[in-house]
Design an enzyme around this catalytic site. Sequence first.
Site, PDB file in Angstrom:
ATOM      1  CB  ILE A 117      31.289  33.746 -29.233  1.00  0.00           C
ATOM      2  CG1 ILE A 117      30.719  33.546 -30.639  1.00  0.00           C
ATOM      3  CG2 ILE A 117      31.908  32.462 -28.713  1.00  0.00           C
ATOM      4  CD1 ILE A 117      30.215  34.798 -31.303  1.00  0.00           C
ATOM      5  CE  LYS A 171      37.695  33.166 -35.028  1.00  0.00           C
ATOM      6  NZ  LYS A 171      37.654  34.517 -34.343  1.00  0.00           N
ATOM      7  NE  ARG A 228      37.112  28.979 -16.136  1.00  0.00           N
ATOM      8  CZ  ARG A 228      38.065  29.834 -16.478  1.00  0.00           C
ATOM      9  NH1 ARG A 228      39.288  29.645 -16.071  1.00  0.00           N
ATOM     10  NH2 ARG A 228      37.789  30.875 -17.220  1.00  0.00           N
ATOM     11  CG  ASP A 274      39.954  36.360 -32.155  1.00  0.00           C
ATOM     12  OD1 ASP A 274      39.861  35.154 -31.880  1.00  0.00           O
ATOM     13  OD2 ASP A 274      38.986  37.143 -32.096  1.00  0.00           O
TER      14      ASP A 274
HETATM   15  P1  NAP Z   1      35.300  35.216 -23.892  1.00  0.00           P
HETATM   16  O1  NAP Z   1      34.141  36.121 -23.852  1.00  0.00           O
HETATM   17  O2  NAP Z   1      36.562  35.621 -23.241  1.00  0.00           O
HETATM   18  O3  NAP Z   1      34.749  33.853 -23.301  1.00  0.00           O
HETATM   19  C1  NAP Z   1      35.370  32.652 -23.343  1.00  0.00           C
HETATM   20  C2  NAP Z   1      34.910  31.822 -22.148  1.00  0.00           C
HETATM   21  O4  NAP Z   1      35.782  30.714 -22.093  1.00  0.00           O
HETATM   22  C3  NAP Z   1      35.073  32.561 -20.820  1.00  0.00           C
HETATM   23  O5  NAP Z   1      33.896  33.219 -20.469  1.00  0.00           O
HETATM   24  C4  NAP Z   1      35.388  31.437 -19.873  1.00  0.00           C
HETATM   25  O6  NAP Z   1      34.168  30.870 -19.497  1.00  0.00           O
HETATM   26  C5  NAP Z   1      36.053  30.399 -20.741  1.00  0.00           C
HETATM   27  N1  NAP Z   1      37.505  30.435 -20.508  1.00  0.00           N
HETATM   28  C6  NAP Z   1      38.370  31.430 -20.699  1.00  0.00           C
HETATM   29  N2  NAP Z   1      39.628  31.061 -20.396  1.00  0.00           N
HETATM   30  C7  NAP Z   1      39.534  29.798 -19.981  1.00  0.00           C
HETATM   31  C8  NAP Z   1      40.472  28.863 -19.520  1.00  0.00           C
HETATM   32  N3  NAP Z   1      41.781  29.160 -19.450  1.00  0.00           N
HETATM   33  N4  NAP Z   1      40.038  27.652 -19.174  1.00  0.00           N
HETATM   34  C9  NAP Z   1      38.746  27.348 -19.252  1.00  0.00           C
HETATM   35  N5  NAP Z   1      37.788  28.211 -19.691  1.00  0.00           N
HETATM   36  C10 NAP Z   1      38.188  29.417 -20.047  1.00  0.00           C
HETATM   37  O7  NAP Z   1      35.674  34.843 -25.403  1.00  0.00           O
HETATM   38  P2  NAP Z   1      34.733  34.835 -26.668  1.00  0.00           P
HETATM   39  O8  NAP Z   1      34.725  36.173 -27.305  1.00  0.00           O
HETATM   40  O9  NAP Z   1      33.449  34.218 -26.347  1.00  0.00           O
HETATM   41  O10 NAP Z   1      35.603  33.917 -27.639  1.00  0.00           O
HETATM   42  C11 NAP Z   1      35.720  32.528 -27.456  1.00  0.00           C
HETATM   43  C12 NAP Z   1      36.074  31.914 -28.789  1.00  0.00           C
HETATM   44  O11 NAP Z   1      35.049  32.234 -29.718  1.00  0.00           O
HETATM   45  C13 NAP Z   1      37.387  32.435 -29.376  1.00  0.00           C
HETATM   46  O12 NAP Z   1      38.088  31.404 -30.008  1.00  0.00           O
HETATM   47  C14 NAP Z   1      36.929  33.467 -30.401  1.00  0.00           C
HETATM   48  O13 NAP Z   1      37.829  33.595 -31.471  1.00  0.00           O
HETATM   49  C15 NAP Z   1      35.620  32.861 -30.863  1.00  0.00           C
HETATM   50  N6  NAP Z   1      34.689  33.853 -31.394  1.00  0.00           N
HETATM   51  C16 NAP Z   1      34.432  35.004 -30.722  1.00  0.00           C
HETATM   52  C17 NAP Z   1      33.596  35.956 -31.300  1.00  0.00           C
HETATM   53  C18 NAP Z   1      33.245  37.249 -30.612  1.00  0.00           C
HETATM   54  O14 NAP Z   1      32.589  38.092 -31.236  1.00  0.00           O
HETATM   55  N7  NAP Z   1      33.606  37.462 -29.362  1.00  0.00           N
HETATM   56  C19 NAP Z   1      33.035  35.722 -32.548  1.00  0.00           C
HETATM   57  C20 NAP Z   1      33.263  34.513 -33.159  1.00  0.00           C
HETATM   58  C21 NAP Z   1      34.101  33.587 -32.587  1.00  0.00           C
HETATM   59  P3  NAP Z   1      33.878  30.462 -18.023  1.00  0.00           P
HETATM   60  O15 NAP Z   1      34.243  31.651 -17.208  1.00  0.00           O
HETATM   61  O16 NAP Z   1      32.446  30.195 -18.148  1.00  0.00           O
HETATM   62  O17 NAP Z   1      34.688  29.266 -17.686  1.00  0.00           O
END
Ligand code: NAP
Length: 309
Positions: A13, A89, A36, A167
């Site tokens: 995101i 969120k 990281r 989610d």
């Molecule tokens: P994601 O692709 O898995 O990315 C989250 C990032 O957070 C990872 O790349 C990692 O970044 C970091 N991370 C993960 N676990 C961690 C930990 N234990 N400690 C520290 N950093 C950590 O997830 P995402 O889809 O972007 O979603 C993130 C949030 O945005 C969620 O709450 C989700 O509900 C919300 N969201 C997502 C979407 C969507 O379409 N994907 C849409 C709207 C909202 P680093 O490797 O850079 O540290």
Amino acid sequence: MARKIALAGIGKIARDQHVPSIAASGDWELAATITRHEGVEGIENYTDIDAMLAACPDIDVISLCLPPVPRFEYAAAAIRAGRHVMLEKPPGATLAECHTLEAMAREAGVSIFATWHSREAASVEAARKWLADKTLKRLKITWLEDVRLWHPGQEWIWEPGGLGVFDPGINALSILTRILPVPVHLRSATLKFPDNRQTPIAADLDFRHPGGAEVNAEFDWRKEGDQFWNIEAETDAGTLVLSDGGANLSIDGAPVEASDVALDGEYPKLYARMVDLVQTGEIDMDLSPMVHVADAFLLGKRETIEPFD
Ligand code: NAP
């Protein structure tokens, strides 16, 4: 002059929405990332939030795009360092930690914003206005998507605190809690947990509406083919259909033009709102969508189903 902002958690995101929205806005300058892994080209990256906060006193807003479980420690560190905080969120892994963050922000005199991007979808405001003076008879949320398509490789969604199908489901609940003129509360729920997972893959929710309307939701992450993010509301004056996650609206089958097109896109609107909050020193921490999710985990009947891989 553009205000400096740092982005933490450079995942899907952050790359899809936050980085482009910040880049397109004259109000913001992306001045650092905290990740990281690989950051954003040309932007200084830190692997540790405390190091970034110490090194960059001129960055006074931190936007957190991490999954919910690790987010609290980042938010608390930022507030302790006197920075304003914007939360993806859901705003946290538990309601209690969100209350703690809000109290910390009040104490520190900084703004905190629990964002709900789906509320900024183009037709949500028009739906809210239309429903404001109608008598609701029935409302059905249908949120059916393919988890394999939308969350490839994201293991955190299946871990405790990852919410599973809630989610995306919480996006529907963020719209519900925005467009209904009166609050509803959960009456019963059924959550389906794959045998090998900690979070549900599907859920059915039934709400009590003060006027006696039938209000329910169906969330399912196993939908292949066509995807559905729809809310249908039958009233004394016609039937409203809010489709495509709040992007499109029709009343009795006739399309209604979006009422709110001043800023194009959900995330540009969130960042514009954050400018206002920081300027006015306000806090926006509406937890009502998360209350319904917490209630579903408290009250829901649990069904164990076949493993999901
Ligand atoms: P994601 O692709 O898995 O990315 C989250 C990032 O957070 C990872 O790349 C990692 O970044 C970091 N991370 C993960 N676990 C961690 C930990 N234990 N400690 C520290 N950093 C950590 O997830 P995402 O889809 O972007 O979603 C993130 C949030 O945005 C969620 O709450 C989700 O509900 C919300 N969201 C997502 C979407 C969507 O379409 N994907 C849409 C709207 C909202 P680093 O490797 O850079 O540290």
